[in-house]
Design a protein around this motif. Structure first.
Motif, PDB file in Angstrom:
ATOM      1  N   VAL A  75       0.881  -1.253  -0.071  1.00  0.00           N
ATOM      2  CA  VAL A  75       0.056  -0.005  -0.008  1.00  0.00           C
ATOM      3  C   VAL A  75       1.123   1.319  -0.077  1.00  0.00           C
TER       4      VAL A  75
ATOM      5  N   PRO B  31       0.562   5.683   0.520  1.00  0.00           N
ATOM      6  CA  PRO B  31      -0.487   6.817   1.059  1.00  0.00           C
ATOM      7  C   PRO B  31      -1.092   7.650  -0.300  1.00  0.00           C
ATOM      8  N   SER B  32      -2.234   7.755  -0.189  1.00  0.00           N
ATOM      9  CA  SER B  32      -2.951   8.739  -1.190  1.00  0.00           C
ATOM     10  C   SER B  32      -2.231  10.040  -1.130  1.00  0.00           C
TER      11      SER B  32
ATOM     12  N   THR C 183      -8.468  12.913   0.655  1.00  0.00           N
ATOM     13  CA  THR C 183      -8.592  11.471   1.247  1.00  0.00           C
ATOM     14  C   THR C 183      -7.535  11.586   2.463  1.00  0.00           C
ATOM     15  N   HIS C 184      -6.990  12.680   2.869  1.00  0.00           N
ATOM     16  CA  HIS C 184      -6.177  12.893   4.198  1.00  0.00           C
ATOM     17  C   HIS C 184      -4.977  11.689   4.151  1.00  0.00           C
ATOM     18  N   GLY C 185      -4.501  11.130   3.079  1.00  0.00           N
ATOM     19  CA  GLY C 185      -3.367  10.195   3.086  1.00  0.00           C
ATOM     20  C   GLY C 185      -3.721   8.947   3.318  1.00  0.00           C
ATOM     21  N   HIS C 186      -5.036   8.540   3.358  1.00  0.00           N
ATOM     22  CA  HIS C 186      -5.349   7.067   3.594  1.00  0.00           C
ATOM     23  C   HIS C 186      -4.656   6.022   2.560  1.00  0.00           C
ATOM     24  N   CYS C 187      -4.414   4.954   2.887  1.00  0.00           N
ATOM     25  CA  CYS C 187      -3.584   3.881   2.142  1.00  0.00           C
ATOM     26  C   CYS C 187      -4.533   3.436   0.811  1.00  0.00           C
ATOM     27  N   LEU C 188      -3.694   3.263  -0.231  1.00  0.00           N
ATOM     28  CA  LEU C 188      -4.259   2.744  -1.459  1.00  0.00           C
ATOM     29  C   LEU C 188      -3.491   1.620  -2.011  1.00  0.00           C
TER      30      LEU C 188
END
Length: 120
Positions: A84, A86-87, A92-97
């Motif tokens: 994963v 970070p976005s 998205t406040h850096g959520h995982c992709l």
């Protein structure tokens, strides 16, 4: 016993459902554009995430990226690498992709869709 939702939770759920309905109602053109971006990126890169796709697509295609990735994963065209990142989208406040790669099936399909050069 099931907990009853608060009015705020019901409104949030309704808003989420509305957003999903809008994404599902996206035109065939939008879907095709996102899927073509996945094929192009998958041929050009060993791995990719939605960050890379978002940079290539017009704003109207952004909402369909997640749905397109899920659809292509389900069809066996791409697979998750187990990684994963970070976005990079501020929303998205850096959520995982997820990080993805093309499967053999996906590479065959993508190659078949690649435009052929005209004979000289």
């Amino acid at each position: 016993m099931t907990r009853r939702l608060t009015p705020a939770e019901r409104l949030a759920a309704a808003d989420k459902d509305s957003t999903l309905e809008q994404i599902a109602a996206a035109s065939t053109w939008d879907r095709f554009l996102v899927e073509q971006a996945v094929f192009a990126v998958g041929l050009a890169n060993d791995t990719f995430s939605a960050n890379l796709l978002r940079d290539l697509l017009p704003e109207m295609g952004h909402g369909y990226i997640g749905s397109a990735i899920n659809s292509l994963r389900t069809a066996g065209i791409i697979e998750h690498t187990g990684q994963v990142v970070p976005s990079t989208s501020p929303a998205t406040h850096g959520h995982c992709l997820g990080v993805w790669r093309m499967t053999v099936k996906g590479l065959v399909i993508a190659e078949a869709r690649r435009p052929r050069k005209a004979a000289a």
